[in-house]
Write a protein that holds these residues in place. Structure first.
Motif, PDB file in Angstrom:
ATOM      1  N   HIS A 221       1.434  14.873  -6.774  1.00  0.00           N
ATOM      2  CA  HIS A 221       0.893  13.513  -6.773  1.00  0.00           C
ATOM      3  C   HIS A 221      -0.098  13.328  -5.629  1.00  0.00           C
ATOM      4  O   HIS A 221      -0.119  14.084  -4.665  1.00  0.00           O
ATOM      5  N   THR A 222      -0.898  12.264  -5.727  1.00  0.00           N
ATOM      6  CA  THR A 222      -1.847  11.903  -4.684  1.00  0.00           C
ATOM      7  C   THR A 222      -1.843  10.385  -4.536  1.00  0.00           C
ATOM      8  O   THR A 222      -2.183   9.666  -5.478  1.00  0.00           O
ATOM      9  N   ILE A 232      -2.288   5.137  -7.306  1.00  0.00           N
ATOM     10  CA  ILE A 232      -1.010   5.106  -8.021  1.00  0.00           C
ATOM     11  C   ILE A 232      -1.136   4.703  -9.491  1.00  0.00           C
ATOM     12  O   ILE A 232      -0.289   5.079 -10.311  1.00  0.00           O
ATOM     13  N   ALA A 233      -2.185   3.971  -9.827  1.00  0.00           N
ATOM     14  CA  ALA A 233      -2.354   3.566 -11.228  1.00  0.00           C
ATOM     15  C   ALA A 233      -3.176   4.586 -12.018  1.00  0.00           C
ATOM     16  O   ALA A 233      -3.179   4.551 -13.250  1.00  0.00           O
ATOM     17  N   LYS A 234      -3.840   5.500 -11.314  1.00  0.00           N
ATOM     18  CA  LYS A 234      -4.681   6.506 -11.966  1.00  0.00           C
ATOM     19  C   LYS A 234      -3.993   7.865 -12.071  1.00  0.00           C
ATOM     20  O   LYS A 234      -4.198   8.590 -13.042  1.00  0.00           O
ATOM     21  N   ASP A 235      -3.205   8.215 -11.073  1.00  0.00           N
ATOM     22  CA  ASP A 235      -2.494   9.486 -11.080  1.00  0.00           C
ATOM     23  C   ASP A 235      -1.266   9.347 -11.977  1.00  0.00           C
ATOM     24  O   ASP A 235      -0.356   8.571 -11.678  1.00  0.00           O
ATOM     25  N   ALA A 237       1.298  10.980 -12.290  1.00  0.00           N
ATOM     26  CA  ALA A 237       2.574  11.356 -11.680  1.00  0.00           C
ATOM     27  C   ALA A 237       3.418  10.141 -11.349  1.00  0.00           C
ATOM     28  O   ALA A 237       4.652  10.172 -11.481  1.00  0.00           O
ATOM     29  N   PHE A 238       2.791   9.049 -10.938  1.00  0.00           N
ATOM     30  CA  PHE A 238       3.545   7.855 -10.554  1.00  0.00           C
ATOM     31  C   PHE A 238       4.190   7.189 -11.767  1.00  0.00           C
ATOM     32  O   PHE A 238       5.363   6.800 -11.730  1.00  0.00           O
ATOM     33  N   ALA A 239       3.433   7.083 -12.852  1.00  0.00           N
ATOM     34  CA  ALA A 239       4.005   6.514 -14.081  1.00  0.00           C
ATOM     35  C   ALA A 239       5.130   7.396 -14.599  1.00  0.00           C
ATOM     36  O   ALA A 239       6.157   6.893 -15.087  1.00  0.00           O
ATOM     37  N   LYS A 240       4.974   8.714 -14.477  1.00  0.00           N
ATOM     38  CA  LYS A 240       6.019   9.637 -14.932  1.00  0.00           C
ATOM     39  C   LYS A 240       7.290   9.467 -14.114  1.00  0.00           C
ATOM     40  O   LYS A 240       8.398   9.469 -14.650  1.00  0.00           O
ATOM     41  N   MET A 241       7.136   9.318 -12.797  1.00  0.00           N
ATOM     42  CA  MET A 241       8.311   9.153 -11.948  1.00  0.00           C
ATOM     43  C   MET A 241       9.035   7.860 -12.259  1.00  0.00           C
ATOM     44  O   MET A 241      10.258   7.835 -12.429  1.00  0.00           O
ATOM     45  N   PHE A 242       8.291   6.750 -12.350  1.00  0.00           N
ATOM     46  CA  PHE A 242       8.928   5.460 -12.625  1.00  0.00           C
ATOM     47  C   PHE A 242       9.581   5.443 -14.007  1.00  0.00           C
ATOM     48  O   PHE A 242      10.667   4.893 -14.190  1.00  0.00           O
ATOM     49  N   THR A 243       8.909   6.067 -14.983  1.00  0.00           N
ATOM     50  CA  THR A 243       9.482   6.141 -16.325  1.00  0.00           C
ATOM     51  C   THR A 243      10.780   6.941 -16.315  1.00  0.00           C
ATOM     52  O   THR A 243      11.784   6.535 -16.919  1.00  0.00           O
ATOM     53  N   LYS A 430      -1.648  -3.675 -10.580  1.00  0.00           N
ATOM     54  CA  LYS A 430      -1.519  -4.840  -9.702  1.00  0.00           C
ATOM     55  C   LYS A 430      -1.094  -4.402  -8.301  1.00  0.00           C
ATOM     56  O   LYS A 430      -1.622  -4.892  -7.294  1.00  0.00           O
ATOM     57  N   THR A 431      -0.168  -3.471  -8.242  1.00  0.00           N
ATOM     58  CA  THR A 431       0.310  -2.986  -6.947  1.00  0.00           C
ATOM     59  C   THR A 431      -0.784  -2.220  -6.218  1.00  0.00           C
ATOM     60  O   THR A 431      -0.930  -2.331  -4.991  1.00  0.00           O
ATOM     61  N   ALA A 432      -1.581  -1.445  -6.942  1.00  0.00           N
ATOM     62  CA  ALA A 432      -2.691  -0.708  -6.336  1.00  0.00           C
ATOM     63  C   ALA A 432      -3.702  -1.674  -5.707  1.00  0.00           C
ATOM     64  O   ALA A 432      -4.213  -1.426  -4.604  1.00  0.00           O
ATOM     65  N   LYS A 433      -3.985  -2.764  -6.392  1.00  0.00           N
ATOM     66  CA  LYS A 433      -4.915  -3.760  -5.841  1.00  0.00           C
ATOM     67  C   LYS A 433      -4.347  -4.384  -4.573  1.00  0.00           C
ATOM     68  O   LYS A 433      -5.076  -4.622  -3.604  1.00  0.00           O
ATOM     69  N   GLN A 434      -3.036  -4.635  -4.578  1.00  0.00           N
ATOM     70  CA  GLN A 434      -2.399  -5.192  -3.391  1.00  0.00           C
ATOM     71  C   GLN A 434      -2.497  -4.218  -2.217  1.00  0.00           C
ATOM     72  O   GLN A 434      -2.803  -4.612  -1.084  1.00  0.00           O
ATOM     73  N   ILE A 435      -2.261  -2.953  -2.501  1.00  0.00           N
ATOM     74  CA  ILE A 435      -2.344  -1.916  -1.451  1.00  0.00           C
ATOM     75  C   ILE A 435      -3.755  -1.861  -0.877  1.00  0.00           C
ATOM     76  O   ILE A 435      -3.938  -1.813   0.344  1.00  0.00           O
ATOM     77  N   ASP A 436      -4.761  -1.859  -1.754  1.00  0.00           N
ATOM     78  CA  ASP A 436      -6.144  -1.804  -1.289  1.00  0.00           C
ATOM     79  C   ASP A 436      -6.511  -3.032  -0.469  1.00  0.00           C
ATOM     80  O   ASP A 436      -7.205  -2.941   0.552  1.00  0.00           O
TER      81      ASP A 436
END
Length: 443
Positions: A221-222, A232-235, A237-243, A430-436
């Motif tokens: 992941h990156t 997190i919304a483009k990689d 790996a994050f969706a796979k982990m949460f799923t 949404k979370t990625a936008k908050q992080i940025d």
């Protein structure tokens, strides 16, 4: 033992939020004090257990013997809140050498000047860091090319399992992939009405060490893209982990049932930890758990293995999450050369690192110490030594606002696992936008 990682860093993040404007006095050329003069320096650390405090003092005694002109006054049980207050205040009573368990905040420490830039000291001592420390440790003790800390012992995360429970269930080996982990967790789970007689694995994000950052190394992941934006919304790996994590939660009885059972767990740092008591048969945890479980007198045989990896990354099995203690120099210190002598000794002297590692049962932080024949560990501890040296082991990326981005991702995880967020992709965006936004405000 660590009590200040992401599971409890919300306070730490708030505590150091003002450091960017609080720290002054940093030397651009190291320092001007005479390291050979007779002097006293203050060392602040976070350890508090009697055995840990003794191990720290034993190392200080060795240092003072090797440097008879330097006396070290030690203060323990210092969290980042206390550290922040002292760094803001400055003065002779404050720390000269500072340490923290919160590796996720190194980005903030370095960017704000909360910890002194160590480059002049490293160059003066002619230290070759790449030949001294594993790469991951070098990564999490610097930010954007500025090195304000060095590693002081390492934490490596793996999978603990109850060998007696495995044998009873007919399971002959620990799981190596995430699919195998789900299957084994189900086999080891014995439900009892609206609770459990035994839970195979606690997957919930409040389950002590089962936090987002500790799950993610099982997937390549990156966190951030090449422009420093949240990835997190483009990689995928994050969706796979949460799923995966949500599916595991549902398959083991659901969020509500698991959370009710979690309420029966003893303290993470006490003898009644749920792995110790047999309430859970597998546990994602750091290297310290082995010694703690043995000290608690568990009545079953403990197995240790690397954390399973994503099914399509089976060839990377053996990797894991790494973090650790960091140590640096307070910018307001008027004794920075003497302080550097202690930092250098504690972090690079092989005998010092090995003895300290033996004393507090953490993973050594230098390449030489990792291979030292003087390490005195249970043979099972080698699993963590191997994880620490695995080329694909990883840690969380640094950020100018420290662990804030991790906390945002973790908060999203809490909402997703309990079903409050239905659209995973939209939630990640949404979370990625908050992080940025948070990072932009911090710059």
């Amino acid at each position: 033992m660590r009590k200040n990682r992401l599971t409890t860093t919300a306070v730490a993040v708030a505590a150091i939020s003002v450091l960017a404007t609080a720290c002054t006095g940093q030397s651009e050329a190291g320092a001007s004090d005479d390291p050979n003069a007779k002097t006293t320096i203050n060392f602040w650390h976070g350890w508090s257990a009697p055995a840990e405090v003794k191990a720290v003092q034993d190392n200080i005694d060795r240092f003072e013997k090797a440097h008879p002109n330097i006396t070290v006054k030690v203060s323990g049980n210092i969290n980042d809140d206390k550290l922040n207050q002292a760094l803001r205040a400055g003065g002779s009573d404050g720390p000269d050498v500072v340490s923290s368990f919160t590796t996720a905040n190194v980005g903030k420490f370095c960017a704000s000047g909360a910890f002194t830039d160590l480059k002049p000291f490293i160059e003066k001592s002619k230290l070759d860091l790449e030949k001294t420390f594993p790469k991951v440790l070098l990564d999490y003790t610097q930010f954007e090319g500025k090195r304000c800390a060095l590693p002081l012992l390492t934490d490596a995360y793996g999978l603990y399992y109850n060998k007696d429970a495995f044998k009873k269930a007919g399971i002959t080996a620990p799981p190596k992939t995430m699919s195998e982990l789900a299957d084994v967790a189900k086999k080891l789970t014995a439900e009892k009405g609206d609770t459990y007689q035994q839970l195979g694995f606690m997957p919930n994000f409040h389950g002590y060490e089962t936090v987002v950052s500790h799950y993610m190394p099982s997937w390549d992941h990156t966190y951030f893209d090449e422009n420093g934006k949240s990835n997190i919304a483009k990689d995928p790996a994050f969706a796979k982990m949460f799923t995966y994590q949500k599916k595991l939660v549902d398959s083991l009885g659901g969020y509500t049932k698991l959370e009710k059972y979690r309420g029966t767990f003893g303290d993470e740092w006490g003898a009644k930890h749920p792995f110790h008591t047999g309430q859970v048969a597998m546990q994602l945890d750091g290297e310290w758990r082995l010694g703690m479980a043995e000290d608690a007198g568990v009545d079953f045989e403990i197995g240790v293995a690397p954390m399973p990896v994503a099914d399509d990354e089976a060839d990377s099995y053996g990797k894991g999450y790494l973090s650790g203690t960091i140590v640096g120099i307070a910018p307001a210190s008027e004794k920075q050369n003497a302080a550097w002598e202690l930092v250098k000794f504690m972090t690079t002297d092989t005998e010092a690192v090995v003895n300290f590692s033996n004393g507090i049962r953490n993973v050594p932080s230098t390449l030489e110490a990792l291979k030292s024949p003087d390490l005195k560990f249970d043979p099972r501890f080698k699993t963590f030594l191997d994880i620490a040296q695995h080329p694909e082991s990883s840690t969380s990326d640094g950020a100018v606002n420290g662990a804030t981005y991790q906390l945002a991702l973790q908060d999203f995880g809490y909402q997703y696992e309990k079903g409050a967020v239905k659209d995973l992709q939209a939630g990640l965006e949404k979370t990625a936008k908050q992080i940025d936004t948070d990072i932009a405000k911090a710059k």
